[in-house]
Design a protein around this motif. Structure first.
Motif, PDB file in Angstrom:
ATOM      1  N   PRO A  42      81.516  40.120  23.355  1.00  0.00           N
ATOM      2  CA  PRO A  42      80.695  38.904  23.315  1.00  0.00           C
ATOM      3  C   PRO A  42      80.857  38.050  24.574  1.00  0.00           C
ATOM      4  O   PRO A  42      79.888  37.444  25.046  1.00  0.00           O
ATOM      5  N   GLY A  43      82.045  38.042  25.146  1.00  0.00           N
ATOM      6  CA  GLY A  43      82.279  37.227  26.344  1.00  0.00           C
ATOM      7  C   GLY A  43      81.436  37.685  27.528  1.00  0.00           C
ATOM      8  O   GLY A  43      80.970  36.862  28.334  1.00  0.00           O
ATOM      9  N   GLY A 160      88.388  37.260  10.156  1.00  0.00           N
ATOM     10  CA  GLY A 160      87.469  38.184  10.839  1.00  0.00           C
ATOM     11  C   GLY A 160      88.168  39.487  11.152  1.00  0.00           C
ATOM     12  O   GLY A 160      88.032  40.045  12.242  1.00  0.00           O
ATOM     13  N   ALA A 162      87.865  42.533  10.543  1.00  0.00           N
ATOM     14  CA  ALA A 162      87.177  43.772  10.903  1.00  0.00           C
ATOM     15  C   ALA A 162      86.464  43.643  12.241  1.00  0.00           C
ATOM     16  O   ALA A 162      85.834  44.586  12.710  1.00  0.00           O
ATOM     17  N   VAL A 165      88.194  41.658  17.965  1.00  0.00           N
ATOM     18  CA  VAL A 165      89.542  41.124  18.164  1.00  0.00           C
ATOM     19  C   VAL A 165      90.362  41.259  16.878  1.00  0.00           C
ATOM     20  O   VAL A 165      91.513  41.717  16.899  1.00  0.00           O
ATOM     21  N   ARG A 185      84.256  38.833   6.075  1.00  0.00           N
ATOM     22  CA  ARG A 185      83.052  38.148   5.605  1.00  0.00           C
ATOM     23  C   ARG A 185      82.128  39.080   4.830  1.00  0.00           C
ATOM     24  O   ARG A 185      81.393  38.634   3.964  1.00  0.00           O
ATOM     25  N   GLN A 189      83.463  45.426   5.037  1.00  0.00           N
ATOM     26  CA  GLN A 189      84.580  45.327   5.982  1.00  0.00           C
ATOM     27  C   GLN A 189      85.947  45.410   5.300  1.00  0.00           C
ATOM     28  O   GLN A 189      86.975  45.532   5.971  1.00  0.00           O
ATOM     29  N   SER A 204      86.011  35.968   2.697  1.00  0.00           N
ATOM     30  CA  SER A 204      86.065  34.617   3.275  1.00  0.00           C
ATOM     31  C   SER A 204      85.341  33.591   2.402  1.00  0.00           C
ATOM     32  O   SER A 204      85.611  32.400   2.495  1.00  0.00           O
ATOM     33  N   VAL A 227      89.472  33.262  14.245  1.00  0.00           N
ATOM     34  CA  VAL A 227      88.197  33.561  14.906  1.00  0.00           C
ATOM     35  C   VAL A 227      87.251  32.361  14.920  1.00  0.00           C
ATOM     36  O   VAL A 227      86.278  32.351  15.673  1.00  0.00           O
ATOM     37  N   ASP A 231      85.701  26.209  11.604  1.00  0.00           N
ATOM     38  CA  ASP A 231      85.321  26.610  10.254  1.00  0.00           C
ATOM     39  C   ASP A 231      86.531  26.694   9.315  1.00  0.00           C
ATOM     40  O   ASP A 231      86.405  26.443   8.121  1.00  0.00           O
ATOM     41  N   HIS A 232      87.672  27.064   9.854  1.00  0.00           N
ATOM     42  CA  HIS A 232      88.802  27.433   8.987  1.00  0.00           C
ATOM     43  C   HIS A 232      89.997  26.509   9.061  1.00  0.00           C
ATOM     44  O   HIS A 232      90.996  26.776   8.399  1.00  0.00           O
ATOM     45  N   TYR A 250      88.345  31.296  19.255  1.00  0.00           N
ATOM     46  CA  TYR A 250      86.948  30.846  19.241  1.00  0.00           C
ATOM     47  C   TYR A 250      86.836  29.680  18.262  1.00  0.00           C
ATOM     48  O   TYR A 250      87.594  29.590  17.290  1.00  0.00           O
ATOM     49  N   SER A 275      91.342  34.401  27.313  1.00  0.00           N
ATOM     50  CA  SER A 275      91.880  35.695  27.758  1.00  0.00           C
ATOM     51  C   SER A 275      91.775  35.907  29.270  1.00  0.00           C
ATOM     52  O   SER A 275      92.625  36.575  29.860  1.00  0.00           O
ATOM     53  N   ASP A 324      77.852  44.819  13.496  1.00  0.00           N
ATOM     54  CA  ASP A 324      79.193  44.930  12.903  1.00  0.00           C
ATOM     55  C   ASP A 324      79.936  46.124  13.502  1.00  0.00           C
ATOM     56  O   ASP A 324      79.989  47.198  12.912  1.00  0.00           O
TER      57      ASP A 324
HETATM   58  N1  LIG Z   1      89.050  32.897  23.851  1.00  0.00           N
HETATM   59  C1  LIG Z   1      89.024  34.145  24.295  1.00  0.00           C
HETATM   60  O1  LIG Z   1      89.674  34.512  25.258  1.00  0.00           O
HETATM   61  C2  LIG Z   1      88.199  35.158  23.563  1.00  0.00           C
HETATM   62  C3  LIG Z   1      88.534  36.516  23.659  1.00  0.00           C
HETATM   63  C4  LIG Z   1      87.789  37.427  22.894  1.00  0.00           C
HETATM   64  C5  LIG Z   1      86.728  36.973  22.099  1.00  0.00           C
HETATM   65  N2  LIG Z   1      86.423  35.648  22.095  1.00  0.00           N
HETATM   66  C6  LIG Z   1      85.328  35.151  21.265  1.00  0.00           C
HETATM   67  O2  LIG Z   1      85.703  35.333  19.910  1.00  0.00           O
HETATM   68  C7  LIG Z   1      84.556  35.611  19.130  1.00  0.00           C
HETATM   69  C8  LIG Z   1      84.791  36.894  18.329  1.00  0.00           C
HETATM   70  O3  LIG Z   1      84.941  37.957  19.237  1.00  0.00           O
HETATM   71  P1  LIG Z   1      84.961  39.454  18.696  1.00  0.00           P
HETATM   72  O4  LIG Z   1      84.900  40.337  19.888  1.00  0.00           O
HETATM   73  O5  LIG Z   1      86.040  39.658  17.714  1.00  0.00           O
HETATM   74  O6  LIG Z   1      83.545  39.473  17.930  1.00  0.00           O
HETATM   75  P2  LIG Z   1      83.028  40.436  16.770  1.00  0.00           P
HETATM   76  O7  LIG Z   1      83.371  41.854  17.087  1.00  0.00           O
HETATM   77  O8  LIG Z   1      81.615  40.061  16.533  1.00  0.00           O
HETATM   78  O9  LIG Z   1      83.909  40.059  15.504  1.00  0.00           O
HETATM   79  C9  LIG Z   1      83.948  38.788  14.954  1.00  0.00           C
HETATM   80  C10 LIG Z   1      84.343  38.961  13.498  1.00  0.00           C
HETATM   81  O10 LIG Z   1      84.681  37.698  12.961  1.00  0.00           O
HETATM   82  C11 LIG Z   1      83.837  37.428  11.847  1.00  0.00           C
HETATM   83  N3  LIG Z   1      83.543  35.995  11.868  1.00  0.00           N
HETATM   84  C12 LIG Z   1      82.932  35.323  12.870  1.00  0.00           C
HETATM   85  N4  LIG Z   1      82.841  34.027  12.546  1.00  0.00           N
HETATM   86  C13 LIG Z   1      83.402  33.889  11.339  1.00  0.00           C
HETATM   87  C14 LIG Z   1      83.592  32.798  10.482  1.00  0.00           C
HETATM   88  N5  LIG Z   1      83.201  31.563  10.826  1.00  0.00           N
HETATM   89  N6  LIG Z   1      84.209  33.014   9.292  1.00  0.00           N
HETATM   90  C15 LIG Z   1      84.595  34.262   8.941  1.00  0.00           C
HETATM   91  N7  LIG Z   1      84.436  35.331   9.721  1.00  0.00           N
HETATM   92  C16 LIG Z   1      83.847  35.155  10.894  1.00  0.00           C
HETATM   93  C17 LIG Z   1      82.614  38.292  12.026  1.00  0.00           C
HETATM   94  O11 LIG Z   1      82.039  38.545  10.775  1.00  0.00           O
HETATM   95  P3  LIG Z   1      80.542  39.140  10.666  1.00  0.00           P
HETATM   96  O12 LIG Z   1      80.687  40.609  10.933  1.00  0.00           O
HETATM   97  O13 LIG Z   1      80.121  38.823   9.294  1.00  0.00           O
HETATM   98  O14 LIG Z   1      79.731  38.423  11.722  1.00  0.00           O
HETATM   99  C18 LIG Z   1      83.212  39.536  12.669  1.00  0.00           C
HETATM  100  O15 LIG Z   1      83.768  40.406  11.703  1.00  0.00           O
HETATM  101  C19 LIG Z   1      83.379  35.704  20.103  1.00  0.00           C
HETATM  102  O16 LIG Z   1      82.718  34.463  20.117  1.00  0.00           O
HETATM  103  C20 LIG Z   1      84.044  35.954  21.444  1.00  0.00           C
HETATM  104  O17 LIG Z   1      83.282  35.532  22.539  1.00  0.00           O
HETATM  105  C21 LIG Z   1      87.142  34.735  22.786  1.00  0.00           C
END
Ligand SMILES: NC(=O)c1ccc[n+]([C@@H]2O[C@H](COP(=O)([O-])OP(=O)(O)OC[C@H]3O[C@@H](n4cnc5c(N)ncnc54)[C@H](OP(=O)(O)O)[C@@H]3O)[C@@H](O)[C@H]2O)c1
Length: 335
Positions: A42-43, A160, A162, A165, A185, A189, A204, A227, A231-232, A250, A275, A324
């Motif tokens: 996503p980044g 999150g 599944a 991250v 969610r 998953q 969730s 994640v 929200d949490h 996030y 990161s 997903d």
């Molecule tokens: N700060 C950093 O350095 C950093 C590093 C990596 C990622 N990120 C950010 O973190 C976010 C997630 O990255 P990712 O790669 O893990 O994405 P991803 O593969 O889309 O996985 C996110 C997971 O979290 C779940 N989720 C998202 N919002 C939620 C919520 N409010 N309540 C419950 N579950 C929730 C999603 O559920 P669903 O499948 O139902 O959508 C999905 O399973 C992105 O916005 C990304 O840009 C930030």
């Protein structure tokens, strides 16, 4: 070389161009990788779209920080034994213009992590694809769990679980001996989180989630891989153990409202992760641990779509749609 790039921010189909450009060459201390797989997170998509109004950092950007392939050229000072190594890499487009969505990428030697021979072309290809999923997601998931030390004997809550991250945080925490509570969610998953080693899996949207977590962790949870802090955070404050750490990568709100005293009376720590800016030794240590876990066999990302480089815009759209699982871009068919 054939590459995808953008020279301005914007929607994937408007901004991304696929074409020919001069081959990148490794600078001193760098290796050049003939890329087989480029993986987007996503980044990467946010960087391309100009999320939060960030300006173009370079006139031209080849996207994606993560990938895998074979080292085919060396800069000055690099151990000649590295030539021909199969590797995965991270950070290729982190404070650097040219990432992995190209036939070649040049990265500092230490960002190219050797992969063992998995025994045959298709096994090596599978390992390369999986390894290429470890960069942003893996290093972030690892840090979310381990930034404050080992978790053997502790209770780790992964929201999150599944996700890109979250799945890696779940596996790595379980591997280190933590009791892992996964929250997901979507019903589909649940099994995935269990396969990754979660001891308990909750939905969730369970209205009794704090009580369900307290039932399996009466003294609270020691670490939370978060994640969506906004929200949490109320739930987290309900279930955090005294001295616990919430590591958030996030937040859906830039200025989340915190239950200050609940968190404060738990003597808790709020750790906010970025990161791109983890110390180099933290990334390197995480990369070694992730590679070891991958080779052991139970750290597996759910790859849902393989998209050729020529269709990179579709890959970005898939990630934006919230698919997903992981989307990978196939650059060559090599192992
Ligand atoms: N700060 C950093 O350095 C950093 C590093 C990596 C990622 N990120 C950010 O973190 C976010 C997630 O990255 P990712 O790669 O893990 O994405 P991803 O593969 O889309 O996985 C996110 C997971 O979290 C779940 N989720 C998202 N919002 C939620 C919520 N409010 N309540 C419950 N579950 C929730 C999603 O559920 P669903 O499948 O139902 O959508 C999905 O399973 C992105 O916005 C990304 O840009 C930030």
């Amino acid at each position: 070389m054939r590459a995808a790039w953008y020279e301005r921010r914007g929607p994937a189909r408007d901004a991304l161009v696929v074409g020919e450009m001069p081959d990148v060459q490794p600078a001193s201390g760098e290796v050049r990788i003939a890329v087989s797989v480029s993986v987007l997170s996503p980044g990467d998509v946010k960087k391309r779209s100009g999320w939060q109004g960030s300006p173009m950092p370079y006139p031209r950007v080849i996207p994606h920080s993560d990938g895998a392939g074979t080292i085919d050229a060396l800069g000055d000072g690099v151990d000649p034994a590295r030539l021909g190594q199969r590797v995965w890499c991270y950070g290729a487009q982190s404070y650097r213009p040219f990432g992995t969505a190209a036939e070649f990428v040049a990265v500092p030697s230490e960002l190219a992590v050797p992969l063992p021979d998995a025994g045959g072309n298709s096994a090596n290809r599978e390992l390369a694809e999986q390894a290429a999923c470890l960069g942003i997601a893996g290093i972030t998931g690892y840090r979310a769990v381990f930034a404050d030390g080992p978790v053997d004997g502790l209770i780790v809550l992964v929201h999150g679980a599944a996700g890109g991250v979250g799945s890696i945080a779940t596996r790595m925490a379980a591997r280190d001996g933590a009791t892992v509570i996964a929250v997901v969610r979507r019903p589909a998953q649940r099994q995935r989180a269990a396969e990754l080693g979660a001891d308990y899996v909750f939905a969730s949207d369970d209205p009794d989630l704090p009580a369900a977590i307290r039932a399996v962790a009466p003294d609270g949870v020691n670490r939370i891989a978060e994640v969506d802090l906004a929200d949490h955070v109320d739930l987290d404050a309900e279930v955090i153990a005294i001295g616990g750490v919430i590591s958030s990568y996030y937040s859906s709100a830039d200025r989340p409202t915190l239950p200050y005293w609940k968190l404060g009376f738990a003597d808790s720590t709020l750790r906010l992760l970025g990161s791109d800016d983890f110390p180099a030794e933290v990334k390197s240590h995480a990369a070694q641990q992730l590679t070891a876990a991958l080779v052991e066999g139970r750290l597996r990302s759910a790859i849902v779509e393989r998209v050729p480089l020529a269709e990179i815009a579709r890959a970005h759209e898939l990630v934006e749609s919230g698919v997903d699982g992981r989307v990978i871009v196939t650059v060559s068919e090599d192992a």
